[in-house]
Structure formats: C-alpha cells, structure tokens
Design an enzyme around this catalytic site. Sequence first.
Site, PDB file in Angstrom:
ATOM      1  N   TYR A 155       0.830  -1.220   0.000  1.00 24.95           N
ATOM      2  CA  TYR A 155       0.000   0.000   0.000  1.00 24.95           C
ATOM      3  C   TYR A 155       0.856   1.259   0.000  1.00 24.95           C
ATOM      4  CZ  TYR A 155      -3.561   3.346   1.589  1.00 24.95           C
ATOM      5  OH  TYR A 155      -4.407   4.415   1.710  1.00 24.95           O
ATOM      6  N   ASN A 227       7.642  -2.464   2.621  1.00 28.60           N
ATOM      7  CA  ASN A 227       6.758  -1.368   3.016  1.00 28.60           C
ATOM      8  C   ASN A 227       6.180  -1.694   4.405  1.00 28.60           C
ATOM      9  OD1 ASN A 227       5.223   1.092   2.315  1.00 28.60           O
ATOM     10  ND2 ASN A 227       3.440  -0.242   2.288  1.00 28.60           N
ATOM     11  N   SER A 267       3.386  -3.724   4.578  1.00 27.30           N
ATOM     12  CA  SER A 267       3.446  -5.028   3.917  1.00 27.30           C
ATOM     13  C   SER A 267       4.799  -5.247   3.277  1.00 27.30           C
ATOM     14  CB  SER A 267       2.353  -5.126   2.840  1.00 27.30           C
ATOM     15  OG  SER A 267       1.073  -4.975   3.403  1.00 27.30           O
ATOM     16  N   SER A 305      -0.298  -5.933   8.385  1.00 27.32           N
ATOM     17  CA  SER A 305       0.746  -6.129   7.383  1.00 27.32           C
ATOM     18  C   SER A 305       0.424  -7.309   6.482  1.00 27.32           C
ATOM     19  CB  SER A 305       2.098  -6.364   8.068  1.00 27.32           C
ATOM     20  OG  SER A 305       3.164  -6.295   7.150  1.00 27.32           O
ATOM     21  N   GLY A 306       0.649  -7.131   5.190  1.00 24.90           N
ATOM     22  CA  GLY A 306       0.513  -8.217   4.228  1.00 24.90           C
ATOM     23  C   GLY A 306       1.888  -8.756   3.899  1.00 24.90           C
TER      24      GLY A 306
END
Length: 388
Positions: A155, A227, A267, A305-306
């Site tokens: 993101y 990120n 992420s 978080s991904g």
Amino acid sequence: MNRLATLAILLTLSSVLYGQKPRARDLGVPFDGSPGKWNAITDVQGVQVGHSTIISGKGEHIIGKGPVRTGVTAIFPRGKKFSPVYANWYSLNGNGEMTGTTWVTESGFLETPIMITNTNSVGLVRDAVLKWYVDHGWYEDGEVWYTYPVVGETYDGYFNDIYGFHVKEKHVYEAISNATGGKVEEGNVGGGTGMVCLGFKGGIGTASRLVHIKDSTYTVGVLVQSNFGSKRNFTVAGVPVGRELKDTLNYKIKELPKSRRQEGDGSIIVVVATDAPLLPHQLKRIAQRVPLGIGMVGGRGSNGSGDIFIAFSTANKEAFSRDGNTMVETLANDRISPLFEATVQGVGEAIINAMVAAETLEGINGNTAYALPHDLLISVLKKYNRLE
C-alpha cells in the site's frame, strides 16, 4: 575520519557520478554469505526484472489528479516465454493480496511472470498481463489456455493518489518490456516507488547468495518490495539502528487519508528464486524461511501487514507437460538447509539494500518519507563495533 568512513563517502560519490546508487555493502555493512555477480535475483540464470515508475505532481492531494508516486515491477523466472517453473508460496500475515497463488499450490507450477504494484492496481495489472499474453503469443503455436497471473501488492496511499488509479495498461507493458537480466534498479522504482520501511523510505531491494552443496554450486536470489515495520525495531547487523536514530528524520505525514493504521503496519512482498532442483513442497519450505530474514531486520508480521512470499526453481526445465510423464531431479531434504540459510541472509540484505538505495520522497499533501542517512548508519554501526 577513518579509512572505512572515507571509503564509504568515496563509493557514494562514485555511485552518484556514474549513475549507480550505493548499496549496503558499498557502505561497509557486514553481511554473512557470498553473493553472486550482481548480488541480485538475476544471478539466477534466466531471471529478468523490469520496472515502470510513475511520478508526477506535487502538493495538495486531489483524487484523480495526484500527486502520483507509484509503479509496477515485473519478474520473469525464465525470460519472456511460456516456461513454467516449480513454485510455492507462503503468507506470514495475510492482510494483503497475491493473485494466482491458489493454482500455484494446487498445480505446483508458476506459469506466469510475477508482478508487483500498489494495492488498488492489482486487478488492472492482472488484466493487462492477460492482454499482453494475447498480443505477444505467450503460448506456443497459438495454443489457447487458461492462466492466472501472479500479482502482489503493498500500500502506497500515504504518498500516492492511490484512488486515482494511475497505473495503466501501458505501465504494465513498460515494466515487462524493461525486464532484463543483470543489474536490478533498487529503491524508489516500480511498485516500490511510494513505500516506506522501518521508519525510512523503502521500496525495491535485491540480493543473492552462492550455496555449495557437495560438488554443486547453486544460487539463491531474492527480490523484495518492502513497506513494513516500526522504526523502533529496525536492526542492521545486530545493531539497534532504529532506536539509535529514533529522533532522526521521522517520516512526516501532514494529512492522513482516513485510516486505522497502527505503528508497524505495512506489507512486504518477497520473491525467492533458485536454480537448485527443488520440488514444490520444498519451495514451500524455502518460502517459510523468509520471515526469519524479515525478523532479523525488525519485521514482526503485524496485524495490518501483508507479508506474502513466493519461491520458484528454474531447474528441471522439462518438468512441465500437459499430457506426458516427465523425469525430474530433486535435492535431498537432508541437503536443503544451506538453501534455507541463504534465503534468510538474502532477504535481510535485500531489505537493507532497498533502504540504502531509496531516496527521500515527498508525496500527497507534502507527506514525506526520508531516506536512511548513510553517514548516520555508518556512525551507529561503528558505535557498536560492527565496522572498523
């Protein structure tokens, strides 16, 4: 000024003069393991990487106009041709997206390039890849088949007009067209353009390791779009750099988009490539080691978080067949541990490389992510006796 600090400055100046960004090793940051020629995922023969970077506008955020700070990154396992590779994936925390992974696990093969972009552009990128297949004859002899493009995201909406949907088909095509072997551009490029990491500017980073197992030498290559993470956990070579720099260049958010973001959210997408002959279940084991490398530099896999990872092997080039039996080679499980270690080392270095290469970025409403200051990084590492 001691010899190492002087050398780091000279390397940085040389990088600027010759258009090459310094990397963590150029600054003297110590890492375990031996890298390949490029210290990049492209050290795995056949792997190609390309970016499309979109930067425009400045100042006030106007949805649909900008400012724009985003892009697309493309990774091809065996060049720009239909050549499926054994693969598998793993999610540490699933607050993110990577399309196509259900079939990767079910079939054991990755049949497409891996694309990385921002959260809101996943669908567009997926569709554009399908069109690119048609336009460029992805399948041999005009064969028509179904496929599920693999597209991951992180993101960038704190710095980019993410709801302006500025990634277009042409940018996907550009990233694909730019994909080559050799040196990989890092930092504020491609899908990593608008990303922050561990309190500083993040983005794209890469690294590799050479692994000797009996009489064979294999390569493990890593690419990250980083990120994620909290500055207070940021660690380099075992040194608590984030805590030492806690009052230095904290990123500036003048106006937040409506969000429930908490400290540490964010992420990371990680792609691991190897030429070691691994089967899909073994590649799952490789992907499961990625979090160890993330944890080394300060990642904690927070709720927001991904953290999604995919691993593939370029070995066994004749393994894929639609209607016939094939013979494949596989590495014994009892010999796989050095590849686990190489994965952990490569992930950690790739993240630091992304931060070292990244440059200060001002985005929507003046929101600013600051680059990791090289001189202060060197100073902190010296303080803890990690540099001479």
